[in-house]
Design a protein around this motif. Sequence first.
Motif, PDB file in Angstrom:
ATOM      1  N   LYS A 333       0.823  -1.208   0.000  1.00 35.77           N
ATOM      2  CA  LYS A 333       0.000   0.000   0.000  1.00 35.77           C
ATOM      3  C   LYS A 333       0.859   1.260   0.000  1.00 35.77           C
ATOM      4  O   LYS A 333       0.434   2.310   0.478  1.00 35.77           O
ATOM      5  N   ILE A 334       2.062   1.161  -0.478  1.00 33.69           N
ATOM      6  CA  ILE A 334       3.022   2.261  -0.349  1.00 33.69           C
ATOM      7  C   ILE A 334       2.411   3.575  -0.832  1.00 33.69           C
ATOM      8  O   ILE A 334       1.805   3.635  -1.922  1.00 33.69           O
ATOM      9  N   PRO A 335       2.504   4.637  -0.032  1.00 29.76           N
ATOM     10  CA  PRO A 335       1.759   5.870  -0.320  1.00 29.76           C
ATOM     11  C   PRO A 335       2.440   6.822  -1.301  1.00 29.76           C
ATOM     12  O   PRO A 335       2.044   7.992  -1.387  1.00 29.76           O
ATOM     13  N   VAL A 336       3.451   6.393  -2.005  1.00 32.66           N
ATOM     14  CA  VAL A 336       4.115   7.270  -2.974  1.00 32.66           C
ATOM     15  C   VAL A 336       4.166   6.591  -4.338  1.00 32.66           C
ATOM     16  O   VAL A 336       4.094   5.363  -4.450  1.00 32.66           O
ATOM     17  N   SER A 337       4.307   7.395  -5.365  1.00 27.39           N
ATOM     18  CA  SER A 337       4.384   6.877  -6.732  1.00 27.39           C
ATOM     19  C   SER A 337       5.764   6.286  -7.004  1.00 27.39           C
ATOM     20  O   SER A 337       6.720   6.546  -6.260  1.00 27.39           O
ATOM     21  N   PRO A 338       5.891   5.507  -8.075  1.00 26.01           N
ATOM     22  CA  PRO A 338       7.226   5.006  -8.451  1.00 26.01           C
ATOM     23  C   PRO A 338       8.232   6.142  -8.653  1.00 26.01           C
ATOM     24  O   PRO A 338       9.385   6.016  -8.234  1.00 26.01           O
ATOM     25  N   ALA A 339       7.788   7.228  -9.270  1.00 22.94           N
ATOM     26  CA  ALA A 339       8.704   8.344  -9.533  1.00 22.94           C
ATOM     27  C   ALA A 339       9.212   8.956  -8.227  1.00 22.94           C
ATOM     28  O   ALA A 339      10.399   9.251  -8.077  1.00 22.94           O
ATOM     29  N   LYS A 340       8.292   9.141  -7.264  1.00 18.94           N
ATOM     30  CA  LYS A 340       8.697   9.732  -5.985  1.00 18.94           C
ATOM     31  C   LYS A 340       9.562   8.770  -5.180  1.00 18.94           C
ATOM     32  O   LYS A 340      10.482   9.188  -4.477  1.00 18.94           O
ATOM     33  N   LEU A 341       9.266   7.484  -5.277  1.00 20.17           N
ATOM     34  CA  LEU A 341      10.068   6.484  -4.582  1.00 20.17           C
ATOM     35  C   LEU A 341      11.505   6.506  -5.088  1.00 20.17           C
ATOM     36  O   LEU A 341      12.469   6.520  -4.302  1.00 20.17           O
ATOM     37  N   LEU A 342      11.678   6.530  -6.414  1.00 19.60           N
ATOM     38  CA  LEU A 342      13.022   6.569  -6.993  1.00 19.60           C
ATOM     39  C   LEU A 342      13.720   7.887  -6.674  1.00 19.60           C
ATOM     40  O   LEU A 342      14.924   7.905  -6.382  1.00 19.60           O
ATOM     41  N   HIS A 343      12.974   8.974  -6.740  1.00 19.00           N
ATOM     42  CA  HIS A 343      13.583  10.279  -6.441  1.00 19.00           C
ATOM     43  C   HIS A 343      14.118  10.305  -5.014  1.00 19.00           C
ATOM     44  O   HIS A 343      15.243  10.778  -4.770  1.00 19.00           O
ATOM     45  N   ALA A 344      13.330   9.783  -4.086  1.00 19.41           N
ATOM     46  CA  ALA A 344      13.781   9.739  -2.696  1.00 19.41           C
ATOM     47  C   ALA A 344      14.992   8.837  -2.532  1.00 19.41           C
ATOM     48  O   ALA A 344      15.937   9.149  -1.802  1.00 19.41           O
ATOM     49  N   ALA A 345      14.987   7.716  -3.242  1.00 15.68           N
ATOM     50  CA  ALA A 345      16.096   6.758  -3.137  1.00 15.68           C
ATOM     51  C   ALA A 345      17.403   7.359  -3.628  1.00 15.68           C
ATOM     52  O   ALA A 345      18.455   7.211  -2.987  1.00 15.68           O
ATOM     53  N   PHE A 346      17.334   8.057  -4.740  1.00 18.47           N
ATOM     54  CA  PHE A 346      18.563   8.606  -5.319  1.00 18.47           C
ATOM     55  C   PHE A 346      18.941   9.962  -4.732  1.00 18.47           C
ATOM     56  O   PHE A 346      19.945  10.549  -5.131  1.00 18.47           O
ATOM     57  N   SER A 347      18.152  10.439  -3.788  1.00 20.76           N
ATOM     58  CA  SER A 347      18.481  11.691  -3.102  1.00 20.76           C
ATOM     59  C   SER A 347      19.237  11.447  -1.802  1.00 20.76           C
ATOM     60  O   SER A 347      19.653  12.401  -1.148  1.00 20.76           O
ATOM     61  N   ILE A 348      19.396  10.179  -1.426  1.00 20.53           N
ATOM     62  CA  ILE A 348      20.123   9.864  -0.197  1.00 20.53           C
ATOM     63  C   ILE A 348      21.594  10.203  -0.399  1.00 20.53           C
ATOM     64  O   ILE A 348      22.233   9.706  -1.327  1.00 20.53           O
ATOM     65  N   ARG A 349      22.133  11.008   0.465  1.00 14.54           N
ATOM     66  CA  ARG A 349      23.526  11.448   0.348  1.00 14.54           C
ATOM     67  C   ARG A 349      24.463  10.500   1.094  1.00 14.54           C
ATOM     68  O   ARG A 349      24.066   9.825   2.035  1.00 14.54           O
ATOM     69  N   GLY A 350      25.708  10.488   0.661  1.00 12.86           N
ATOM     70  CA  GLY A 350      26.731   9.712   1.349  1.00 12.86           C
ATOM     71  C   GLY A 350      26.609   8.211   1.166  1.00 12.86           C
ATOM     72  O   GLY A 350      27.137   7.439   1.963  1.00 12.86           O
ATOM     73  N   LEU A 351      25.916   7.797   0.104  1.00 13.85           N
ATOM     74  CA  LEU A 351      25.709   6.365  -0.134  1.00 13.85           C
ATOM     75  C   LEU A 351      26.344   5.989  -1.472  1.00 13.85           C
ATOM     76  O   LEU A 351      25.694   5.475  -2.373  1.00 13.85           O
ATOM     77  N   SER A 352      27.630   6.245  -1.595  1.00 13.84           N
ATOM     78  CA  SER A 352      28.339   5.992  -2.842  1.00 13.84           C
ATOM     79  C   SER A 352      28.609   4.507  -3.026  1.00 13.84           C
ATOM     80  O   SER A 352      28.538   3.715  -2.076  1.00 13.84           O
ATOM     81  N   SER A 353      28.930   4.125  -4.246  1.00 14.79           N
ATOM     82  CA  SER A 353      29.278   2.731  -4.533  1.00 14.79           C
ATOM     83  C   SER A 353      30.503   2.307  -3.744  1.00 14.79           C
ATOM     84  O   SER A 353      30.590   1.168  -3.274  1.00 14.79           O
ATOM     85  N   THR A 354      31.446   3.228  -3.577  1.00 15.65           N
ATOM     86  CA  THR A 354      32.658   2.922  -2.815  1.00 15.65           C
ATOM     87  C   THR A 354      32.324   2.621  -1.363  1.00 15.65           C
ATOM     88  O   THR A 354      32.832   1.661  -0.772  1.00 15.65           O
ATOM     89  N   TYR A 355      31.441   3.436  -0.785  1.00 15.77           N
ATOM     90  CA  TYR A 355      31.036   3.233   0.605  1.00 15.77           C
ATOM     91  C   TYR A 355      30.313   1.888   0.765  1.00 15.77           C
ATOM     92  O   TYR A 355      30.598   1.121   1.691  1.00 15.77           O
TER      93      TYR A 355
END
Length: 602
Positions: A333-355
């Motif tokens: 029942k997730i209350p956000v759209s796919p677009a908003k879910l992805l936007h939030a996911a890729f807005s997380i800072r400090g989560l680089s591939s190296t880390y």
Amino acid sequence: MKERNDLDKMVGKMLILKDIEHLSSRRSSVYVDPEYEKFFELPMFMGASTNDITTKCQCFQFSPGKEPALRSYTEIKQLLDQGKKRDVKSILRENSWPINSPIRSQLWPTLCAQHNTKPPMVEGFYWEMVHQVFGTTELSEKPIMLPSFVDATHCLPYHLTSTGRSVADRIVNVLGYDCPDITYSPVLYPIVSILLHFMSEEEAYHCVAALVGSKEKVFINQTKLLHEVTWKTVMQIAKKHTKNAVAYFQRICPGVKLERVFMDWCWWILAGLPFQHLVRIMDCFFHEGIKVLYRIALVILNLFHKECQSNNEWSPDNIKNDIGNALVKFCKKIPVSPAKLLHAAFSIRGLSSTYISRIFLKTEMLLKSRSVLNTGNKTLVKSRSSDNLPTSQSQVNIQMMSHTLTIREKNFDTMDVKNLIQFIQERFNLFTLWSWLPVRITMYQPVLLYTTEEHGCSLTTFYVRVEQHEPTLMMIKTCNNEVFGAYCSSRWFERNVKDDKGQRQAYFGTGETFLFSLYPERAKYPWVGIENDKDLGHASELFMAADSKMITIGGGEGQAIWMDENIRFGKTDSCKTFNNPPLCPSGDFEIRVLEVYGFVGA
């Protein structure tokens, strides 16, 4: 103004109904139940009749009279051919193609194919494999027994028809036959099911085979160890990036171990999220790898925590007995759209591939070390098998090639005591060194890639012969007969790899890299992060560095091994990365022999 708005809504409704009719007549796959295809599309169009749903789901933002400016497959393919992967990444993140868009029938196979490390399969290869496994290419009406690596409780069909499910069963069976190293891979079946929504059986097999065989990025775990490492990595990342959510769960469920919640993290996504969300996540996943799922999991945790504060459905009394199951229900029942879910996911800072890679490798090394070490006194447990000892063929290979461990077949009858002792010592050094290697590497045959005795003393030649191999074992014998070296976990070619800003990174490598000394001292110096849960800072992660003038292994207040461009002189110091002493007493050394080994098939 009101009349104009009503007119716009009416036009919008008419156009949307036309789009729905068009979509219902266009099948995405012959394996998908047609009753559900229109259902999958409806959430994207329901905004025509209500004002709020368009804001909830922005998979396909509709403006009357205006087509969405989505990028085409041709544009993306051109960028991939030009090596512009960062541009492709941005497009995949931002372009919300409709769930039934035909672009994925071309896009997904192309995205997966870029990760393929094997030679291109000959035409008809898959069907030959099907015939070998089943004796026919005809699809049996009887149930197909699934391989043992499949999790029978999570064979998610995503509304495939019975034929589609049989096809998915057949694909994972053929993959298991072709890739016998897969011992545990619960997410493999669901990914095959998703692929079959947009492509043929043969194409789906080639896609999943490319993901399984990827060397550069992780997509699908294939062993129980890596499955455990993955969920523990997600847990460690969550403790840092979703502190409040994790603390909340621990507070309301003091008797439930946090591990129980994170063990099923992948099912929050694969078994919980609506299919339209899942498809958009896969658009990015097939290009970027499992780190996309890590980000999505963090957003789910934060959203769930937020809902727990305001929605009685997710009150502590309702979820404390089974947070894991509650998370899956929440995702449905997730209350956000796919677009908003992805936007939030890729807005997380400090989560680089190296880390992420650092946390993953640290977790992997910890689990491996705990299986070997007694956690009480850190003493070695006696080996119950010879799995980590060199095979007889490996011994022969090294004995015939090595000038550093100069072991040769000798006549014991004519050997004096001094030479006999040296022979025994060198043979013991070989077994000791082999026991220090990661267990999976000991399964492969060593091959001499470079030696100064045969290939000359040139850093250029060193790179030509060595740089594409991973891992490598470097051994140095000095003019004073000291013997030491390093196990290098990454390709030396990575000295040329650029970061997201287009700059070359000075250091590269992973926590599997280690130093060793064989003479006069016999010791292994692993990465300091293996048994330390604290963030030790940048100096503890300076594994490998190289350019046209030098090679360095280890850094931080000194370099563990440094060699010049002529591979003649070097120096060794203590360093923070490995917490090692100088590997030879004098610190400075002159190289008598440098040897570098690779491992066939690794």
